[in-house]
Design a protein around this motif. Sequence first.
Motif, short mmCIF file in Angstrom:
data_model
loop_
_atom_site.label_atom_id
_atom_site.label_comp_id
_atom_site.label_asym_id
_atom_site.label_seq_id
_atom_site.Cartn_x
_atom_site.Cartn_y
_atom_site.Cartn_z
N PRO B 70 0.80 -1.22 0.00
CA PRO B 70 0.00 0.00 0.00
C PRO B 70 0.84 1.28 0.00
O PRO B 70 0.53 2.23 -0.72
CB PRO B 70 -0.81 -0.12 1.28
CG PRO B 70 -0.94 -1.57 1.51
CD PRO B 70 0.33 -2.19 1.00
N TYR B 71 1.89 1.32 0.82
CA TYR B 71 2.65 2.58 0.88
C TYR B 71 3.43 2.82 -0.39
O TYR B 71 3.66 3.96 -0.80
CB TYR B 71 3.55 2.61 2.12
CG TYR B 71 4.78 1.75 2.04
CD1 TYR B 71 5.96 2.25 1.50
CD2 TYR B 71 4.76 0.43 2.48
CE1 TYR B 71 7.09 1.46 1.41
CE2 TYR B 71 5.88 -0.36 2.40
CZ TYR B 71 7.04 0.15 1.85
OH TYR B 71 8.14 -0.63 1.75
N ALA B 74 1.02 4.31 -2.77
CA ALA B 74 0.85 5.72 -2.46
C ALA B 74 2.00 6.54 -3.04
O ALA B 74 1.81 7.60 -3.64
CB ALA B 74 0.75 5.91 -0.95
N LYS B 75 3.20 6.01 -2.88
CA LYS B 75 4.37 6.73 -3.38
C LYS B 75 4.37 6.84 -4.90
O LYS B 75 4.95 7.77 -5.48
CB LYS B 75 5.66 6.03 -2.94
CG LYS B 75 5.92 6.12 -1.45
CD LYS B 75 6.67 7.38 -1.08
CE LYS B 75 7.20 7.29 0.34
NZ LYS B 75 7.41 8.60 0.95
N ALA B 100 0.52 13.41 6.11
CA ALA B 100 0.46 12.89 4.74
C ALA B 100 1.39 13.68 3.82
O ALA B 100 2.04 13.11 2.94
CB ALA B 100 -0.97 12.93 4.23
N TYR B 103 5.05 12.49 4.36
CA TYR B 103 5.41 11.16 3.86
C TYR B 103 4.98 10.93 2.42
O TYR B 103 5.27 9.90 1.84
CB TYR B 103 4.83 10.08 4.76
CG TYR B 103 5.64 9.90 6.02
CD1 TYR B 103 6.74 9.07 6.03
CD2 TYR B 103 5.33 10.61 7.17
CE1 TYR B 103 7.51 8.92 7.16
CE2 TYR B 103 6.09 10.47 8.33
CZ TYR B 103 7.18 9.62 8.31
OH TYR B 103 7.95 9.48 9.43
N ASN B 107 7.86 14.26 -0.14
CA ASN B 107 8.88 13.80 0.79
C ASN B 107 9.58 14.97 1.49
O ASN B 107 10.77 15.14 1.40
CB ASN B 107 9.90 12.94 0.05
CG ASN B 107 10.55 11.95 1.01
OD1 ASN B 107 10.10 11.82 2.16
ND2 ASN B 107 11.59 11.29 0.55
N ILE B 154 -0.64 13.68 -0.47
CA ILE B 154 0.51 12.94 -0.96
C ILE B 154 0.88 13.36 -2.39
O ILE B 154 1.76 12.79 -2.99
CB ILE B 154 0.30 11.41 -0.89
CG1 ILE B 154 -0.76 10.95 -1.90
CG2 ILE B 154 -0.07 10.96 0.51
CD1 ILE B 154 -0.78 9.44 -2.07
N LYS C 182 9.46 14.50 11.82
CA LYS C 182 8.73 13.73 10.82
C LYS C 182 8.60 12.26 11.24
O LYS C 182 7.54 11.65 11.11
CB LYS C 182 9.49 13.83 9.49
CG LYS C 182 8.91 12.98 8.39
CD LYS C 182 9.67 13.21 7.11
CE LYS C 182 9.19 12.22 6.06
NZ LYS C 182 9.81 12.42 4.75
N LYS C 198 -0.51 3.92 5.91
CA LYS C 198 0.04 3.37 4.67
C LYS C 198 -0.42 4.15 3.45
O LYS C 198 0.35 4.38 2.52
CB LYS C 198 -0.37 1.90 4.52
CG LYS C 198 0.36 0.99 5.49
CD LYS C 198 -0.20 -0.42 5.42
CE LYS C 198 0.52 -1.32 6.40
NZ LYS C 198 -0.23 -2.57 6.62
N THR C 199 -1.68 4.58 3.47
CA THR C 199 -2.15 5.34 2.31
C THR C 199 -1.46 6.70 2.23
O THR C 199 -1.52 7.37 1.21
CB THR C 199 -3.68 5.59 2.34
OG1 THR C 199 -3.97 6.48 3.41
CG2 THR C 199 -4.45 4.31 2.50
N MET C 200 -0.84 7.12 3.32
CA MET C 200 -0.09 8.38 3.28
C MET C 200 1.32 8.16 2.75
O MET C 200 2.12 9.09 2.73
CB MET C 200 0.04 8.97 4.69
CG MET C 200 -1.25 9.39 5.32
SD MET C 200 -0.87 9.83 7.02
CE MET C 200 -2.36 10.69 7.48
N GLY C 201 1.63 6.93 2.41
CA GLY C 201 2.97 6.64 1.92
C GLY C 201 3.94 6.27 3.03
O GLY C 201 5.15 6.24 2.81
N ILE C 202 3.40 6.00 4.21
CA ILE C 202 4.28 5.65 5.33
C ILE C 202 4.64 4.17 5.26
O ILE C 202 3.76 3.31 5.22
CB ILE C 202 3.59 5.96 6.68
CG1 ILE C 202 3.43 7.47 6.83
CG2 ILE C 202 4.39 5.39 7.84
CD1 ILE C 202 2.70 7.91 8.08
N ASN C 203 5.92 3.92 5.22
CA ASN C 203 6.41 2.54 5.20
C ASN C 203 6.37 2.02 6.63
O ASN C 203 7.35 2.06 7.36
CB ASN C 203 7.84 2.54 4.65
CG ASN C 203 8.41 1.15 4.53
OD1 ASN C 203 7.86 0.19 5.05
ND2 ASN C 203 9.54 1.04 3.86
#
Lengths: 289, 242, 324
Positions: B70-71, B74-75, B100, B103, B107, B154, C182, C198-203
């Motif tokens: 999932p992440y 998102a990236k 959000a 991350y 970035n 994001i 962060k 996770k949907t925020m891009g957090i690993n």
Amino acid sequence: MTLSYIIESIISGILLGGIYAILSVGFGLTWGTMKVLNISHSVFAVLGAFVSYWLFVKLKVDPILSLPLIVIILFSSGAIIYKLVIRPVQRAKDVIMASMVATFGVAIVVENVMSYFWRPDPRILKPAYASSSIFLGEISISQGPLIGFIMAICAISLLYWFLNHTYIGKGVQATWQNPIGAALVGINQERVSLITFGLSIASAGAAGVAMALIYAFYPSVQSIWTLFVFLVTIVGGVGSVIGTGLAGLLIGSIIGICAAFLPFVWVNVLLFALLLVILLFKPEGLFGN
Amino acid sequence: MLEGIEVSKKFGGLKALTNLNFSVEKGQIVGLIGPNGSGKTTLFNVITGFYPADSGKVLFKGKEITRCKPYEIAKLGIARTFQIVRPLLGLNVLDNVTTAVLYGRDNIGTMAKGRGRALELLEFVGLDKKKNAQAINLVSAERKKLELARALAIRPEFLLLDETFSGLNEAEVQDAIKLIFRIRDELGITIFLIEHVMKAVMETCDRIIVIQYGIKLAEGTPEEVSRNQNVIEAYLGKRRTC
Amino acid sequence: MRDKTNGRYMKYGLFLIVMFMLFVFPVLKPPLFFLSLLFTAYMYVALAESWNLMGGYTGYISLGHIAFFSTGAYTTAVFMNRFGVSPFATALLGGFFAAVLAALVGYPVLRLKGAYFTISSLLLAVVMQLIFMNWDFVGSSVGLWYKLLPVSIEINRMIFYEVMLFLATAITLIVRWVEKSKFGAGLIAIREDEDVAKTMGINSPWLKMKAFILGAFFAGVIGGVYGYYIAYVHPEVTFNINTSLLILLMSFFGGCRTWVGPLFGAIVLSLVNQLIVTFIGAEISRILYGMLLVVVIIFMPDGVIHYIRGLFVHRKIRHGDSIL
Ligand SMILES: Nc1ncnc2c1ncn2[C@@H]1O[C@H](COP(=O)(O)OP(=O)(O)O)[C@@H](O)[C@H]1O
Ligand SMILES: [Mg+2]
């Protein structure tokens, strides 16, 4: 090392496993149904053992005869803990975690109250019949574990029967399967919770008596018993009465087999490592539905 | 831009998605409709990597993302909202979005810069006045805006919206429709949305995909779909009577 | 705006004054009892802060912290006992071993959530305790005894007082920095809703791993110093699971959403705990902290500080906000 020694070892393992099962079944019940993870479960088993011990030592009441009284006393203790701790905790966002941490507190309190008043020394419940053995040819089976095992079987059957064949028991199951539906039919959820929790603690008390027939007990042994409760409950699948029974027997057999070949401490290392592995790869348990 | 090829997903015996093909072109707004339990949310979960597909492929900008986490997705630039909105209740509105931003794909390394960008997004969705409110104190329409701002934070190229309009009143739906167009036109984000509010779907979508029991029933422009006999029977017909 | 900067200078000033006073305290030649009292308080501050990285910010409640602490203590013990190596170098090594252990265990265990994570972390401590109990190299059930620093007891206590004060301060400041960074924002998002994170891009697996390893490293270093302070290790004493619980209680009591909570909780409870243990009895102390745990969970799941502030500010405290 003879064959009969190995068989004896396995049999005593299985007997022990049965007792672990009854020690665990109530714990799994409250976790699976009420979402209450009661860490203080085994401390009440120790309390049961103590009450039985005092009745035996001071008043010469046989542990088998005092069992009904123990069940009643422990049920009442369960009801009190329910009112004081569990009921308020059930409002938390994450009931499982909150109940787990709060009942850790209960366990510490009860353990240390016992050790304050009754000293932390190990004790054994030893009615005359517990130290003799039955012989089947070469194989001897000590009566203590056997009686404990029979008590365990009776208690599990009783609990199973209660849940499936009595009005209140069915109410308990209905509530946990469908809380809203049950409320609509007019089942009082708080009463059902109280009964579920009380029964769970009562079964712990009975199991404590059975444990005391085999092992020395002392207040802080509760944390070790708790680990076995985790072991049996998680292997059996949280909330499944039958699964818990099977898991108890399985673990008992493993203990029996290993004890014949390994020093006892390594048996425990092995078992808890097994639990870790199951948690990691099959957290729903081996016998869960 | 996003493409699914023969995507299937089962839950035990239940076939939630069966050999589903779909595609969404860049710059479009595509609707996904179907009765409750038809597998719409499941499809979003497969696309965003929350459920692994049993078989089939999902491609994003030509690259396969079927096995991505999932992440990672998102990236890559796919954002989503949840059908039942999930604000981070313990944080205030600004921090919800700031996290959000930090991350997401920009970035950003420092909180201060993140807050600045987050504030812009809150202005964009019209929630800047509430920036210091605890998320738990927001009403439903505000929570939806927060969910949107967080998804936008994001800096996605592609946005999946799961029933964003449901539970809103007439005026709020109008606002939300405008917002959807602005997301596409001003931010250049392609949108794939699940919707039950028919009016919103008809007004916003360039194309509509209809699924039932995890199988594609129809696909086309709003007019084509609303004339399709299968769809009328399966879905719209029932809706119109109530 | 002026007020704000002034306020900040005030804060820094106050901080420096307090630190300076604590730093010079041993020079006043207080009774040794006070030095050990404070040493232990600082140790719990450091432990609670390091625990809070996972338990408070990330919401993964670990009962395995004692395992990392003991790893550090045993590292020192083994080096002292077997090789006679000086401690302050081994404390870092203890931290390193604890971090390695955390990395090895963390990979599988951090996939578990809620109670399953907690139980696994408890099992980690138990399994290690059992192993150490039967492992001759580390002294098995007898433990290891070794020499104190070859200086007078006063100097000895003074040195450890300063070292632990430094550790507690450093760890608290680092944790405070994490909270406002962060990294901390990511951890908090995981606690609030891991899927959303996770949907925020957090690993999230990686972030959790970093927090877990960092916390374990700190615990290992603290244990390393402690091992040298106490000059013996014993599986039942060093691995005491009650310590894990006490750390948890301290964080919850103070409030585990901010760095202030564990600091406050650890100071208050460790002093109270030690005074009761010394003057009344260990059992009474445990009975009290058991009760306190129940009360905190039921009435102030966000900690005392938050609770008291709520009483004054008339801000509604909701159970929903808390991590439990
Ligand atoms: N995690 C899950 N486990 C089991 N079944 C699920 C799960 N998620 C969805 N389902 C089932 O898959 C079907 C499709 O659900 P969903 O995708 O949520 O439908 P929709 O969003 O179209 O209303 C439903 O029958 C639902 O019960
Ligand atoms: Mg849905």
